[in-house]
Design a protein around this motif. Structure first.
Motif, mmCIF file in Angstrom:
data_model
loop_
_atom_site.group_PDB
_atom_site.id
_atom_site.type_symbol
_atom_site.label_atom_id
_atom_site.label_comp_id
_atom_site.label_asym_id
_atom_site.label_seq_id
_atom_site.Cartn_x
_atom_site.Cartn_y
_atom_site.Cartn_z
ATOM 1 N N ASN A 265 0.833 -1.266 -0.011
ATOM 2 C CA ASN A 265 0.351 0.033 -0.039
ATOM 3 C C ASN A 265 0.851 1.234 -0.137
ATOM 4 O OD1 ASN A 265 -2.811 -1.112 0.113
ATOM 5 N ND2 ASN A 265 -2.096 -1.773 2.066
ATOM 6 N N GLY A 266 1.978 1.128 -0.517
ATOM 7 C CA GLY A 266 2.834 2.289 -0.708
ATOM 8 C C GLY A 266 3.344 3.063 0.577
ATOM 9 N N ALA A 267 3.078 4.223 0.850
ATOM 10 C CA ALA A 267 3.653 4.866 1.824
ATOM 11 C C ALA A 267 2.804 4.813 3.148
ATOM 12 C CB ALA A 267 4.029 6.153 1.707
ATOM 13 N N THR A 268 1.521 4.181 2.917
ATOM 14 C CA THR A 268 0.188 4.112 3.777
ATOM 15 C C THR A 268 0.188 2.697 3.894
ATOM 16 O OG1 THR A 268 -1.870 4.594 4.521
ATOM 17 C CG2 THR A 268 -1.619 4.385 2.210
ATOM 18 N N ASP A 269 -0.753 2.248 5.099
ATOM 19 C CA ASP A 269 -1.160 0.711 5.118
ATOM 20 C C ASP A 269 -2.536 0.760 5.695
ATOM 21 O OD1 ASP A 269 -0.872 -1.988 4.960
ATOM 22 O OD2 ASP A 269 1.319 -1.945 5.513
ATOM 23 N N ALA A 270 -2.829 -0.506 6.083
ATOM 24 C CA ALA A 270 -4.043 -0.790 6.585
ATOM 25 C C ALA A 270 -4.314 -0.309 8.109
ATOM 26 C CB ALA A 270 -4.607 -2.181 6.357
ATOM 27 N N LYS A 271 -5.545 0.032 8.385
ATOM 28 C CA LYS A 271 -5.975 0.242 9.752
ATOM 29 C C LYS A 271 -6.241 -1.079 10.402
ATOM 30 C CE LYS A 271 -7.952 5.001 8.845
ATOM 31 N NZ LYS A 271 -9.132 5.844 9.103
ATOM 32 N N GLU A 272 -6.937 -0.953 11.487
ATOM 33 C CA GLU A 272 -7.381 -2.091 12.479
ATOM 34 C C GLU A 272 -8.336 -3.053 11.536
ATOM 35 O OE1 GLU A 272 -8.421 -1.345 16.268
ATOM 36 O OE2 GLU A 272 -6.569 -0.246 16.799
ATOM 37 N N ASN A 273 -9.497 -2.468 10.867
ATOM 38 C CA ASN A 273 -10.234 -3.497 10.142
ATOM 39 C C ASN A 273 -9.495 -4.224 8.956
ATOM 40 O OD1 ASN A 273 -10.076 -1.463 7.933
ATOM 41 N ND2 ASN A 273 -12.167 -0.501 8.719
ATOM 42 N N GLY A 274 -8.316 -3.860 8.769
ATOM 43 C CA GLY A 274 -7.584 -4.489 7.742
ATOM 44 C C GLY A 274 -7.940 -4.123 6.416
ATOM 45 N N THR A 275 -8.877 -3.072 6.106
ATOM 46 C CA THR A 275 -9.449 -2.715 4.753
ATOM 47 C C THR A 275 -9.121 -1.493 4.440
ATOM 48 O OG1 THR A 275 -11.082 -4.154 5.013
ATOM 49 C CG2 THR A 275 -11.276 -2.534 3.255
ATOM 50 N N ASP A 276 -9.593 -0.344 5.433
ATOM 51 C CA ASP A 276 -9.427 1.001 4.921
ATOM 52 C C ASP A 276 -7.877 1.391 5.359
ATOM 53 O OD1 ASP A 276 -12.100 1.284 4.795
ATOM 54 O OD2 ASP A 276 -12.432 1.737 6.891
#
Length: 466
Positions: A265-276
């Motif tokens: 996901n590049g310079a970001t990544d997933a929140k706790e829900n694994g999707t957003d």
């Protein structure tokens, strides 16, 4: 905290299928399976670590179209014509990374062991590897499966099971393709989100046990969880993450090399829900750990023979981008002192990059789900990590011993000319993704490609000092 998800995209399974191939799930050869219950005695983490990272494990392919399997892989030119993307075989990677001279020298990974860690595993891994090897004329090997904990019976209708089975297949087939004579151990952990069982502690326990028993030379991890999702992160209390480092400390003490995918996901990544995704830059563990070599993603442009028609660039296509950035947990390690102007005071990732683009995906053979058995295209940094694990196994063999923590060697090699180091700078592309501006590849170290990629023959000789 967030899920340790397999970093595999089709974004892990591309919608490339035509007619499904009816292949049974039986194996043409038995897979060596070992129960880890006995090995666990005295080898697990301290009790305080148990449950420190209860997770909901989800496959990276959730929400994407899983194609029916093709009866045969296409050539690159056929993929471009019929699918609008590039696709590659292990033989093309061997050519692109200049691996063939090593094989001619007898450097094949013989006598070395690569450990791959994947929840649930695949019930057809041996059969699928044999089909893969036959297609590409590779020597077959017996995969040793170590079941860690209570691994549930495989359910081809469970997306968690099939997501991880695809990851396991990718890991095994490409680690083996690069180091054909290395021994492969596939660790299957019994994570089941419906029971609220632990995820990362279970994986770390398994790794620690294999390291202590002397059975691991290289460990490849195609999973991760965003640092920000660990309990206490927002308060500056990182113990829920740092308490999980015991396997990596064990690896350092036993000269075992540990690799991890940098993320998709590049310079970001997933929140706790694994999707957003987080709307700002974040990093993920274990890639961000200073005791781990973080493997980022590049996009290769090759012809049917595996020859480059353009320089490699940072992976960033319609399906994802190579992970990279600075850790919110770990300070800059000493080996990154020379790139402090880029990383600042924190650990920077990735360290090095290999093929990961979905537009440039790798052919895998999979039959764990009989309704979609056949050939599929897979991309993501979970492709990059097992490819590099094979390269490290080659270097271990040439050196005659384990190379251990790789990063000290990598940043030392970066001080040498390319013709001696085997490091090939990547200077184009960026890892922006999900509306978050990422990092641009530049001359020298950057937070999109790390130190770049490799010419494997030169790189392996440089790593081994021979």
């Amino acid at each position: 905290m967030g899920s340790p998800h397999p970093l595999r995209r089709a974004l892990a399974l591309l919608a490339v299928g035509a007619t499904a191939l009816a292949v049974g799930t039986g194996s043409t050869g038995s897979t060596g399976t070992t129960s880890a219950a006995a090995d666990a005695a005295g080898a697990g983490a301290p009790a305080a670590h148990r449950g420190a990272a209860g997770v909901h494990v989800r496959p990276a392919s959730a929400g994407h179209v899983n194609a029916a399997g093709r009866t045969a892989p296409l050539t690159t030119s056929q993929c471009v014509s019929e699918l609008g993307i590039h696709c590659y075989s292990p033989l093309q990677y061997r050519e692109a990374y200049n691996l063939n001279p090593l094989y001619q020298e007898g450097v094949t990974g013989k006598g070395r062991t690569i450990v791959l860690v994947d929840s649930f595993g695949s019930p057809t891994i041996q059969h699928d590897l044999e089909v893969f090897d036959q297609q590409w004329g590779l020597p077959n090997t017996q995969v040793e499966v170590v079941k860690w904990g209570d691994v549930p019976p495989f359910d081809p209708t469970n997306p968690d099971h099939t997501g991880w089975a695809g990851e396991a297949t990718l890991d095994v087939e490409y680690a083996h393709a690069i180091a054909p004579d290395a021994h492969i151990i596939l660790v299957e952990t019994g994570v089941a989100e419906t029971e609220g069982t632990t995820g990362l502690p279970e994986m770390m326990d398994a790794e620690q046990a294999l390291i202590r028993s002397g059975r691991a030379d290289v460990i490849s991890q195609s999973f991760g969880a965003t640092e920000n999702t660990f309990p206490g992160f927002d308060k500056g209390d990182f113990r829920s993450l740092t308490d999980l480092r015991y396997a990596f400390k064990e690896a350092a003490a036993h000269d075992v090399t540990v690799l991890a995918s940098s993320g998709d996901n590049g310079a970001t990544d997933a929140k706790e829900n694994g999707t957003d995704l987080y709307p700002y830059r974040v990093n993920s563990w274990p890639s961000s750990d200073p005791l781990v070599t973080s493997v980022g993603g590049t996009q290769l442009t090759l012809d049917d023979a595996g020859r480059r028609t353009a320089p490699d660039k940072v992976w960033h296509d319609a399906y994802g981008a190579g992970g990279g950035g600075v850790s919110g947990v770990f300070e800059r390690p000493l080996y990154q002192s020379g790139v402090a102007r880029v990383t600042g005071n924190h650990r920077g990732t990735p360290d090095i990059s290999m093929s990961a683009a979905v537009d440039g995906g790798a052919w895998t053979y999979e039959s764990y789900d009989p309704t979609r058995a056949g050939w599929h295209l897979t991309g993501g940094t979970s492709e990059a990590a097992p490819i590099l694990s094979g390269v490290v196994a080659l270097a271990d063999q040439l050196a005659g011993h384990r190379l251990g923590q790789l990063n000290w060697r990598l940043y030392g090699l970066d001080l040498l000319p390319e013709k001696w180091s085997g490091l090939v700078d990547v200077t184009s592309g960026d890892n922006s993704w999900g509306g978050v501006t990422g990092y641009q590849a530049t001359k020298g170290y950057d937070l999109a490609s790390g130190l770049g990629t490799i010419d494997a023959t030169r790189f392996v000789h440089a790593l081994a000092g021979r």
